[in-house]
Each structure stands twice: as structure tokens, then as C-alpha cells.
Design a protein around this motif. Structure first.
Motif, mmCIF file in Angstrom:
data_model
loop_
_atom_site.group_PDB
_atom_site.id
_atom_site.type_symbol
_atom_site.label_atom_id
_atom_site.label_comp_id
_atom_site.label_asym_id
_atom_site.label_seq_id
_atom_site.Cartn_x
_atom_site.Cartn_y
_atom_site.Cartn_z
ATOM 1 N N GLY A 94 0.815 -1.212 0.000
ATOM 2 C CA GLY A 94 0.000 0.000 0.000
ATOM 3 C C GLY A 94 0.844 1.256 0.000
ATOM 4 N N HIS A 95 0.175 2.379 0.202
ATOM 5 C CA HIS A 95 0.847 3.667 0.051
ATOM 6 C C HIS A 95 0.380 4.659 1.108
ATOM 7 N N VAL A 96 1.168 4.789 2.170
ATOM 8 C CA VAL A 96 0.986 5.853 3.150
ATOM 9 C C VAL A 96 2.376 6.359 3.536
ATOM 10 N N GLY A 97 2.437 7.527 4.170
ATOM 11 C CA GLY A 97 3.713 8.066 4.604
ATOM 12 C C GLY A 97 4.693 8.194 3.453
ATOM 13 N N ASN A 98 5.927 7.770 3.700
ATOM 14 C CA ASN A 98 6.925 7.827 2.636
ATOM 15 C C ASN A 98 6.559 6.935 1.458
ATOM 16 N N SER A 99 5.825 5.866 1.724
ATOM 17 C CA SER A 99 5.411 4.970 0.644
ATOM 18 C C SER A 99 4.372 5.610 -0.265
ATOM 19 N N ALA A 100 3.815 6.752 0.165
ATOM 20 C CA ALA A 100 2.894 7.527 -0.670
ATOM 21 C C ALA A 100 3.563 8.772 -1.233
ATOM 22 N N ALA A 101 4.468 9.376 -0.465
ATOM 23 C CA ALA A 101 5.008 10.695 -0.832
ATOM 24 C C ALA A 101 6.224 10.634 -1.748
ATOM 25 N N VAL A 102 7.068 9.629 -1.564
ATOM 26 C CA VAL A 102 8.371 9.649 -2.235
ATOM 27 C C VAL A 102 8.254 9.523 -3.753
#
Length: 283
Positions: free
Chosen positions: A13-21
Motif C-alpha cells: 500500500g501507500h501511506v507516509g513515505n510509501s505515498a510521498a516519495v
């Protein structure tokens, strides 16, 4: 532009750095992610595995970057959810170290606490911590309307009261505020607005209100807007580009029934957002 992003990281999934980077990288920015947790997935699933990174270990990573002379190259520090006073101290210290090495650097803090539907979902000690330490240290904050009211101890509802709450936030330290979701009673039906204000004025952009939300969309919003604004785009351009990219990302995710943001599939929208929404000046 070089960005130091201190946030959570998930494998699925995609939250935090896994969403922003990734969106920031697609915009052409060099991003240096530092993880505060290493989870299998975000906590919205109800269960997860993996460790919280000890605050001292996060601090050691920052110090190691400082040893390499990297902090003087950082233009923007970005942070999201902060789960403890210890990690907040580390993030604030990192922002201060970056500013000492590069006085032109700025710090964006996303004060994640809750929303109008679920209320405040963080531990009781987090809001006072955000009020007293994190918000005063930030140049730009990116709360939703509920979080803005909670932080400033006000009750923003219509445009006038939301702007008054923003002014209260200015008094706490930041020079710019992005309110990521504004629900005005007099807005058009089935719409949502995003408001930005700095020392030069205030602007608002309106989009259709999508029926569902995916975890991580706020992280993408904070990252994209910060990058556009810090890179020299006007407030109107920053709002329009961010609103368009995030709207298309959420729309595609919803239409395909994906449980997590289709972050990679929609990468072209970050670089070339559709010209579909117009920001207007409200102050």
C-alpha cells in the motif's frame, strides 16, 4: 530540489513515505526518505506487522546524513504522522539542523490527528505536542479543517471562520497553511474545497467530492503541494496542480475498486496534471 522526508513506511500500500516519495521523484526531485516505522501495511487494515523504529535510531540516521554534509543540500523537510514525543523531538531537531546548514530550507508538517467523521484518533498526548512543539517549528502546515480547528482551539465552519482559524495558526509560528479539505455550508452540493493562505493572501480551489477516501491521499497532497510551492509555483498553480493530480488519483482508484491508492499507475498525472480546476483568491 532535494527533500528530506521523515515518515512511516509500509511494504503493502501507500501511506507516509510509501505515498510521498514516488510522486516527488516523478516530479524530478531528489528525495531522501527516513522511516519512522517499517510496517507490513497501514494501520487502517486493523492489523499489521513490523517494527516502530526507535527515535534514537532515526536520530542516528539523520546524524549520519549530517556527517556526509548532506543536510546543507536539503531544500525541504517533510513530515507526517508523529506517534510520540520522542520522534517529534527528532524530527524538529532534524529540521533545525537542516536550517542551520541551509538557511533557505523550509519545513512542512502534516499534523495528522483525525477528521470530522471519526474525530481525533491519536493518543491524547499528541495534539498538545503538535500545538506546543511541531506547529511552531514548521513553515507550512497541512491540516484538514477538523485538524485546523483542533490545533488552534477554534471552530472553523464557513470561509470566514476558517480564515480566522488560519490566522490563529499564523500566530503559532507557520507562515503558510494548506487546509486540505474545507466543508462550507454554502458550497455547491457534492463538492470539496482546498484552501491555502500565506502572508500575501488566501486562495481556494473546488473539486467534486468523491464518495470514498483512501489512506495516504493526504500524504500525497502534502507532498505535491509542498514541492510545487517550494519550487516557485504560485499559490494558484500549486493548488490547481495538486487538486487535479490527487482527484484523478482517487477517481481512478475508486473506479477500479482498488483497496490501496493506484499510485504508480497514475504517475503521469503528477507530472502533467489536467487543467480542470481553477483556484480563486478569497483574501
Amino acid at each position: 530540489m532535494k527533500i528530506l522526508s521523515i515518515q512511516s513506511s509500509v511494504a503493502y500500500g501507500h501511506v507516509g513515505n510509501s505515498a510521498a516519495v514516488f510522486p516527488l521523484q516523478r516530479l524530478g526531485h531528489e528525495v531522501w526518505p527516513v522511516s519512522t516505522v517499517l510496517f507490513s501495511n497501514h494501520t487502517g487494515w486493523g492489523s499489521w506487522r513490523g517494527p516502530v523504529v526507535d527515535a534514537d535510531d532515526v536520530h542516528e540516521v539523520i546524524l549520519g546524513m549530517e556527517d556526509r554534509g548532506a543536510l546543507s543540500e536539503v531544500d525541504l523537510v517533510l513530515s507526517g504522522y508523529q506517534g510520540s514525543s520522542a520522534i517529534s523531538e527528532v524530527i524538529i531537531d532534524a529540521a533545525n539542523r537542516v536550517r542551520a546548514a541551509n538557511p533557505n530550507a523550509t519545513y512542512t508538517a502534516d499534523p495528522v490527528m483525525g477528521n470530522k467523521n471519526s474525530g481525533c484518533f491519536v493518543a491524547d498526548d499528541i495534539p498538545p505536542l503538535l500545538r506546543s512543539k511541531v506547529i511552531p517549528a514548521a513553515d507550512l502546515i497541512t491540516p484538514n479543517q477538523f485538524e485546523l480547528g483542533y490545533l488552534t482551539e477554534t471552530d472553523p465552519t464557513d470561509l470566514e471562520s476558517t480564515l480566522a482559524s488560519v490566522d490563529r495558526a499564523f500566530e503559532m509560528g507557520p507562515s503558510a497553511v494548506l487546509v486540505t479539505s474545507v466543508f462550507r455550508p454554502d458550497r455547491e452540493a457534492d463538492t470539496l474545497e482546498m484552501l491555502f493562505a500565506d502572508q500575501d493572501g488566501a486562495w481556494i480551489v473546488q473539486t467534486p467530492h468523491l464518495p470514498t477516501k483512501r489512506n495516504g491521499s493526504g500524504d500525497v497532497t502534502a507532498a505535491l503541494f509542498s514541492a510545487h510551492y517550494r519550487s516557485g509555483a504560485t499559490p494558484e498553480e500549486s493548488l490547481e496542480r495538486t487538486a487535479s493530480a490527487v482527484f484523478d488519483l482517487l477517481t481512478d482508484t475508486e473506479e477500479k475498486g482498488a483497496p490501496e491508492l493506484l499510485l504508480v499507475e497514475n504517475q503521469e498525472r503528477y507530472v502533467n496534471p489536467r487543467d480542470q480546476f481553477t483556484a480563486r483568491r478569497v483574501r
